[in-house]
Structures are given as C-alpha cells and as structure tokens.
Design a protein around this motif. Sequence first.
Motif, PDB file in Angstrom:
ATOM      1  N   ALA A 121       0.825  -1.211   0.000  1.00 21.85           N
ATOM      2  CA  ALA A 121       0.000   0.000   0.000  1.00 21.85           C
ATOM      3  C   ALA A 121       0.856   1.256   0.000  1.00 21.85           C
ATOM      4  N   ARG A 122       2.021   1.192   0.643  1.00 25.72           N
ATOM      5  CA  ARG A 122       2.915   2.346   0.677  1.00 25.72           C
ATOM      6  C   ARG A 122       3.679   2.511  -0.633  1.00 25.72           C
ATOM      7  N   GLY A 123       3.986   1.371  -1.276  1.00 25.76           N
ATOM      8  CA  GLY A 123       4.910   1.398  -2.394  1.00 25.76           C
ATOM      9  C   GLY A 123       4.285   1.507  -3.771  1.00 25.76           C
ATOM     10  N   ARG A 124       2.959   1.377  -3.873  1.00 27.48           N
ATOM     11  CA  ARG A 124       2.333   1.463  -5.188  1.00 27.48           C
ATOM     12  C   ARG A 124       0.929   2.021  -5.034  1.00 27.48           C
TER      13      ARG A 124
ATOM     14  N   MET B 287      -3.974   4.942   2.666  1.00 30.49           N
ATOM     15  CA  MET B 287      -2.769   5.585   2.164  1.00 30.49           C
ATOM     16  C   MET B 287      -3.163   6.649   1.138  1.00 30.49           C
ATOM     17  N   ALA B 288      -2.279   7.607   0.947  1.00 36.87           N
ATOM     18  CA  ALA B 288      -2.570   8.678   0.000  1.00 36.87           C
ATOM     19  C   ALA B 288      -2.695   8.148  -1.419  1.00 36.87           C
ATOM     20  N   SER B 289      -1.911   7.118  -1.747  1.00 38.95           N
ATOM     21  CA  SER B 289      -1.894   6.625  -3.127  1.00 38.95           C
ATOM     22  C   SER B 289      -2.686   5.347  -3.314  1.00 38.95           C
ATOM     23  N   SER B 290      -3.163   4.716  -2.236  1.00 39.27           N
ATOM     24  CA  SER B 290      -3.844   3.433  -2.332  1.00 39.27           C
ATOM     25  C   SER B 290      -5.157   3.464  -1.560  1.00 39.27           C
ATOM     26  N   LEU B 291      -6.128   2.726  -2.065  1.00 40.27           N
ATOM     27  CA  LEU B 291      -7.394   2.516  -1.375  1.00 40.27           C
ATOM     28  C   LEU B 291      -7.393   1.108  -0.805  1.00 40.27           C
ATOM     29  N   VAL B 292      -7.581   0.988   0.509  1.00 39.79           N
ATOM     30  CA  VAL B 292      -7.609  -0.317   1.162  1.00 39.79           C
ATOM     31  C   VAL B 292      -9.024  -0.580   1.669  1.00 39.79           C
ATOM     32  N   ALA B 293      -9.647  -1.644   1.181  1.00 41.61           N
ATOM     33  CA  ALA B 293     -10.981  -2.037   1.622  1.00 41.61           C
ATOM     34  C   ALA B 293     -10.885  -3.418   2.274  1.00 41.61           C
ATOM     35  N   GLN B 294     -11.646  -3.612   3.357  1.00 42.50           N
ATOM     36  CA  GLN B 294     -11.607  -4.871   4.094  1.00 42.50           C
ATOM     37  C   GLN B 294     -12.999  -5.474   4.185  1.00 42.50           C
ATOM     38  N   ILE B 295     -13.088  -6.769   3.867  1.00 44.47           N
ATOM     39  CA  ILE B 295     -14.333  -7.524   3.948  1.00 44.47           C
ATOM     40  C   ILE B 295     -14.159  -8.623   4.985  1.00 44.47           C
TER      41      ILE B 295
ATOM     42  N   GLN C 199     -15.520  -5.365  -7.236  1.00 46.12           N
ATOM     43  CA  GLN C 199     -14.836  -4.113  -6.943  1.00 46.12           C
ATOM     44  C   GLN C 199     -13.531  -3.962  -7.715  1.00 46.12           C
ATOM     45  N   ASP C 200     -13.140  -4.994  -8.465  1.00 48.92           N
ATOM     46  CA  ASP C 200     -11.965  -4.963  -9.342  1.00 48.92           C
ATOM     47  C   ASP C 200     -10.693  -4.518  -8.619  1.00 48.92           C
ATOM     48  N   PRO C 201     -10.268  -5.273  -7.584  1.00 43.92           N
ATOM     49  CA  PRO C 201      -9.054  -4.879  -6.865  1.00 43.92           C
ATOM     50  C   PRO C 201      -7.791  -5.185  -7.665  1.00 43.92           C
ATOM     51  N   ASP C 202      -6.754  -4.420  -7.405  1.00 41.42           N
ATOM     52  CA  ASP C 202      -5.432  -4.713  -7.971  1.00 41.42           C
ATOM     53  C   ASP C 202      -4.697  -5.750  -7.125  1.00 41.42           C
ATOM     54  N   VAL C 203      -4.943  -5.710  -5.820  1.00 41.45           N
ATOM     55  CA  VAL C 203      -4.302  -6.611  -4.874  1.00 41.45           C
ATOM     56  C   VAL C 203      -5.380  -7.242  -4.011  1.00 41.45           C
ATOM     57  N   LEU C 204      -5.327  -8.562  -3.855  1.00 43.79           N
ATOM     58  CA  LEU C 204      -6.297  -9.277  -3.034  1.00 43.79           C
ATOM     59  C   LEU C 204      -5.560 -10.055  -1.957  1.00 43.79           C
ATOM     60  N   MET C 205      -5.943  -9.836  -0.703  1.00 42.00           N
ATOM     61  CA  MET C 205      -5.392 -10.617   0.411  1.00 42.00           C
ATOM     62  C   MET C 205      -6.470 -11.556   0.941  1.00 42.00           C
ATOM     63  N   ILE C 206      -6.131 -12.840   1.085  1.00 39.17           N
ATOM     64  CA  ILE C 206      -7.028 -13.834   1.656  1.00 39.17           C
ATOM     65  C   ILE C 206      -6.406 -14.308   2.957  1.00 39.17           C
TER      66      ILE C 206
ATOM     67  N   GLY D  49      -4.331 -11.704 -13.353  1.00 41.15           N
ATOM     68  CA  GLY D  49      -3.275 -10.707 -13.268  1.00 41.15           C
ATOM     69  C   GLY D  49      -3.233  -9.931 -11.980  1.00 41.15           C
ATOM     70  N   ARG D  50      -4.078 -10.269 -11.026  1.00 44.36           N
ATOM     71  CA  ARG D  50      -4.060  -9.589  -9.736  1.00 44.36           C
ATOM     72  C   ARG D  50      -2.949 -10.158  -8.860  1.00 44.36           C
ATOM     73  N   LEU D  51      -2.428  -9.299  -8.005  1.00 41.36           N
ATOM     74  CA  LEU D  51      -1.503  -9.757  -6.974  1.00 41.36           C
ATOM     75  C   LEU D  51      -2.325 -10.345  -5.839  1.00 41.36           C
ATOM     76  N   VAL D  52      -2.069 -11.605  -5.497  1.00 38.71           N
ATOM     77  CA  VAL D  52      -2.794 -12.288  -4.434  1.00 38.71           C
ATOM     78  C   VAL D  52      -1.814 -12.658  -3.330  1.00 38.71           C
ATOM     79  N   ILE D  53      -2.151 -12.295  -2.104  1.00 40.90           N
ATOM     80  CA  ILE D  53      -1.372 -12.686  -0.935  1.00 40.90           C
ATOM     81  C   ILE D  53      -2.290 -13.515  -0.051  1.00 40.90           C
TER      82      ILE D  53
END
Length: 244
Positions: A88-91, A109-117, A136-143, A162-166
């Motif tokens: 979130a800080r780096g991109r 973050m100023a440059s990123s939107l973080v949503a939590q479900i 919601q078409d996220p760029d990064v998905l955390m499970i 093509g999403r980054l998944v963690i």
Amino acid sequence: AGRERSIGELFSAVGLALGDAIDVALRDLGRKTDVEPDLVLDDGTAQVEAKIDAVAEVRLRVDRSSLVGGPLGSGKSTTVASLLSAIARGRSGHLLTLEDPTEYLFQQMASSLVAQIEIGTDYPSFKDAFAAAMAQDPDVLMISELTGLDAIESAIEAAETGRLVIAASPSRSIAKAIARLVDAYPPETQPRARARVADVLEAVTCQTIAARLDAGGARRVACEVVTADAGLRFRVRDGSALLE
C-alpha cells in the motif's frame, strides 16, 4: 463494511453458540497497522522485535501471488499484514482483503485505497465475499487463510486474471503449503491444478516462532523463502515439488 461490535456482543454471540465453556483468543484491533517489515511479537511479558529480511525481497519479486505458510500461532497474519501494508505504501491501486475474522485494520494511504471484507459479518460465505470482491476490481487481493477448495480456487482464479494475491496457509513447510493447494482438488483434476499453481505462484514463505537461547526466552521468527523460477515451476507441474 459491517457495523462495529462491542466485546460484550461478541461474548454473547460466542456464549450462545458454545454454552458456558468458552475458550477465547482476543486481539486488540487498532485503527491502523504499521507492521512493515519489522514485525513486533508479544511473548506475553514483553514485546520483542523479529525482523524478517526476506519479506522485503519477496515484496519486490511478487507480481501475481505469494503464499505465507506456518502453523497456528506462528505469526502468519502479521507477515501478511506486513506485506500488504508495504504494498500500500509502495504502489498506487486498490487493495482488498477477505478475512475471517479481521485481525488488522489498515490505515488508508494517499496513493492506495484499502478495503476490508469480513466473512460472516459483511457477507455470509466466502463465495459471496469473493464475488463481491471481484466486482470491486481490486489490484491486490489478500485472503486471510486458504482453508478449503472455494478459497484456493478463488485465489488461483484471481491470480490468473493478473491480480496480486497474498494468502496465508496453515502449513508447516513450503512443500506442504504448495501441496495443500493441489490436494484440495479431486484426484482427476490435480494435474491441471498443478499446472495452474505453477503458472501463478511467485513466492512462498513458511515461518515458525522459536525461543532464542541467548536472549532469556525472547522469541524470533524462523523463516524459509522460495521464489519461483523455471525449475520450481517444472517441479510443481510434475509433482516433485510437493514432496519433502
């Protein structure tokens, strides 16, 4: 997002479900997290620093999926939160988490939107939560944890787009973490599952917490890290990487 619930409401809900005998693990959810990448662990008497140098390396190499393994209580959630906070800080982009339950609340973050479900609060099932997340078409998905075929298939599907998944996995080694992804599928579909995992997997870490002999009982994270290359992808496809 679901409404905030008090500790009293949570205990009442647990009591209705389990009766009088209740074992409860509580974690204070702060309004933000700053855990990247110097992780802080609580040993019950004092806080000790556990720096995972490999976290920064994995963060730079990952562009599709990263798997964090370890047994219960090994700090997987903290490592996953660390990676997400660093990203979130780096991109710039849209970061979204699927959690059961929520363990960290992330600062915007100023440059990123973080949503939590939170599964069970915001949506009744993982399947419903994942569908809402993809809408919601996220760029990064955390499970928060891969604990079944629905979650594993969803993680692979998201990475294939093509999403980054963690994701975290309750596994005691890198080989077991990879094998867990494939073993969730019926035997007749496992060859295809191995190929799909090989295509999307970029990095795997597995960790545990051990006492330091020279630090009066303080604890440190022991962490192994593998980043995918052509050799590992071949071994995942033919199944040899799933054997210890």
